[in-house]
Scaffold this active site. Structure first.
Site, short mmCIF file in Angstrom:
data_model
loop_
_atom_site.label_atom_id
_atom_site.label_comp_id
_atom_site.label_asym_id
_atom_site.label_seq_id
_atom_site.Cartn_x
_atom_site.Cartn_y
_atom_site.Cartn_z
N TRP A 26 0.82 -1.22 0.00
CA TRP A 26 0.00 0.00 0.00
C TRP A 26 0.85 1.27 0.00
CZ3 TRP A 26 -4.44 -1.36 4.04
CH2 TRP A 26 -5.34 -2.23 3.42
N LYS A 27 2.15 1.13 0.19
CA LYS A 27 3.06 2.29 0.21
C LYS A 27 2.52 3.34 1.19
CE LYS A 27 4.55 1.04 -4.39
NZ LYS A 27 5.06 1.44 -5.70
N SER A 68 3.14 -2.46 -12.15
CA SER A 68 1.93 -2.27 -12.95
C SER A 68 1.07 -3.53 -13.11
CB SER A 68 2.28 -1.69 -14.33
OG SER A 68 2.82 -0.39 -14.17
N GLY A 104 4.26 1.78 -11.36
CA GLY A 104 3.33 2.90 -11.45
C GLY A 104 3.22 3.54 -12.83
N HIS A 106 13.06 -2.06 -1.47
CA HIS A 106 12.18 -1.55 -2.52
C HIS A 106 12.90 -0.40 -3.25
CE1 HIS A 106 8.81 0.22 -4.62
NE2 HIS A 106 8.16 -0.91 -4.40
N GLU A 157 11.91 2.34 -4.27
CA GLU A 157 11.61 3.69 -3.77
C GLU A 157 12.48 4.01 -2.55
OE1 GLU A 157 7.40 3.07 -3.55
OE2 GLU A 157 7.34 3.03 -5.74
N GLU A 179 11.08 -6.24 -9.59
CA GLU A 179 10.26 -5.06 -9.89
C GLU A 179 11.09 -4.09 -10.76
OE1 GLU A 179 6.95 -4.46 -6.76
OE2 GLU A 179 8.70 -3.36 -6.10
P1 13P Z 1 2.57 -0.60 -8.97
O1 13P Z 1 1.79 -1.88 -8.93
O2 13P Z 1 1.77 0.60 -8.57
O3 13P Z 1 3.28 -0.43 -10.28
O4 13P Z 1 3.73 -0.71 -7.83
C1 13P Z 1 4.53 -1.83 -7.81
C2 13P Z 1 5.32 -1.80 -6.57
O5 13P Z 1 6.19 -0.97 -6.40
C3 13P Z 1 4.99 -2.79 -5.54
O6 13P Z 1 5.97 -2.84 -4.55
#
Ligand code: 13P
Length: 250
Positions: free
Chosen positions: A7-8, A201, A165, A91, A93, A159
């Site tokens: 869910w970030k 995605s 995203g 991750h 990010e 990923e």
């Molecule tokens: P999305 O599914 O929004 O592309 O994000 C992937 C993600 O970073 C899951 O950790």
């Protein structure tokens, strides 16, 4: 089969309540493991809301030490103590916005394992690496840099950064090749098999095809997991996939 919902930094108490209420009448399958990774401030609330539903909860990060003078940090022991089973580490990010290095991530994974959590190590290349034909080498270096000594409880999530995203995903043979590559790297080093999830995605439209790809053991979903209908559509697609392929009862 593993469906992980990252869910970030999203949702609220109210939206989490709605999400979980919507799951109360769902018939869950024993064949698919689902885990939600909420913001850390909502882990306890989510665990209480989930109650007896067969959904695990995990952290989106943890510290590399188990305790000490680290203001604002979250020990993997705390995650374990409140009922988490998994933790996402490395991750992209966090690598990008929090400058986490492979060395940091390896320490975190080892600490998570000590706390009896299942770490999900995220790896993924930038578009430029892929375009220049360096994706395999890049991922190999990330894995070698992060792999813990004892990886029994560890998963890897592939990923690709350019897919997160963006609505763009690698083509199916690229995903299959990368998952095979990851499994081979881990096997060469440890003589152990590892489960590899795909993330980037993933949505209710592409999930069925992604699950058909060889060496995909599940998915790590961001944006689409925030909406309970989409989350359930992804979950159901996984159940259906297993039924069709293994004739396993739901
Ligand atoms: P999305 O599914 O929004 O592309 O994000 C992937 C993600 O970073 C899951 O950790």
């Amino acid at each position: 089969m593993f469906i992980a919902a990252n869910w970030k930094m999203n949702l609220s108490k109210k939206s989490i309540s709605y999400f979980i209420e919507s799951l109360q009448s769902v018939e869950f399958s024993k064949t698919v493991n689902a885990c939600i990774f909420p913001p850390s401030t909502y882990i306890d609330f989510l665990l209480n809301s989930i109650g007896k539903l067969p959904i695990s909860v995990g952290g989106q990060n943890c510290h590399y030490e188990l305790s000490g003078a680290f203001t604002g940090e979250i020990s993997p022991l705390f995650l374990k103590d409140i009922g988490c089973t998994y933790v996402i580490l490395g991750h992209s990010e966090r690598r990008c916005f929090n400058n986490e290095t492979n060395e940091d991530i390896k320490l975190k994974i080892q600490s998570a394992i000590k706390a009896d959590l299942n770490p999900i190590l995220c790896v993924g290349e930038k578009l430029i690496d892929r375009e220049q034909g360096n994706a395999n080498k890049f991922i190999k270096n990330q894995i070698i840099g992060c792999l813990p000594e004892n990886l029994d409880k560890t998963f890897i999530a592939y990923e690709p950064i350019w897919s997160i995203g963006t609505g763009k995903i690698p083509n199916y043979s690229q995903i299959s090749e990368m998952h095979k590559h990851i499994k081979e790297i881990v096997f060469d080093i440890t003589r152990k098999n590892i489960k590899v999830l795909y993330g980037g995605s993933v949505n209710k439209k592409n999930i069925s095809n992604i699950l058909k790809i060889k060496d995909v053991d599940g998915v790590l979903v961001g944006g689409a997991s925030l909406n309970v209908k989409d989350f359930l559509a992804i979950y159901s697609a996984a159940v259906k996939h297993l039924c069709e392929n293994n004739n396993i009862e739901n």
